[in-house]
Every structure is written in structure tokens, then in C-alpha cells.
Design a protein around this motif. Structure first.
Motif: not given
Length: 98
Positions: A46, A55, A58, A72
């Protein structure tokens, strides 16, 4: 390193009907020195320079997409969001990117 970027602002917009203040933005040139993106950090999905639960979120939110490398959700830099990114996050868990 040591790269520079020149960013030019948009020219001033003239007054609009009912706008008594005049131009919205003066035209200007801005020189920004030393702009360099930090190196990508494997496991940081992220971009917050830490490897943690955010993370994993994400990766799951971007699952199956093909962002640019280290975009991303792409924690391992292969421009795909898949199980390899989950592994990259888990391998770097708790680390802070330098």
C-alpha cells in the motif's frame, strides 16, 4: 538521485461573471529539486513504507488486477496481484522500509 523536475502551473484564469476577486491563480513556474521516489519495498502493498496488516488488505482489495510494478496491491513487483503478493507481505511482516 539528484534528479530535478520542473512543474509549470496553469496560466491565470480571467475573472468570471460574478467573480470580483480577479484571476484565480497567477501563472508561475516552480523548480522542485531532489525529487526522487524511494526505492520500492518488497512486501509493502500500500506504499506506506511499513509491512503490516494494511498490506494484506491492499492485496485482497486489488486481487486479480494488474497494476504497474509495485502499484497498489502489488507487493512483489511483478505487476500482478495474486498469491505471490500475499507471500511477499508475510515474508516481510513487521519490517519498515528504509
Amino acid at each position: 538521485h539528484g534528479e530535478s523536475a520542473v512543474v509549470a502551473a496553469a496560466p491565470a484564469a480571467g475573472p468570471k461573471p460574478g467573480n470580483r476577486r480577479g484571476p484565480i491563480m497567477p501563472s508561475a513556474r516552480v523548480l522542485l529539486s531532489g525529487l526522487t521516489a524511494p526505492p520500492p519495498c518488497t512486501g509493502d502493498a500500500n506504499g506506506d513504507r511499513q509491512i503490516n496488516f494494511a498490506d494484506i488488505i491492499s492485496v485482497l482489495q486489488a486481487w486479480g488486477t494488474t497494476p504497474p510494478a509495485f502499484g497498489l496491491g502489488d507487493a512483489n513487483g511483478d505487476a500482478r496481484v495474486d498469491f505471490g503478493d500475499v507471500i511477499a507481505v508475510l515474508q516481510g511482516w513487521g519490517a519498515a522500509c528504509g
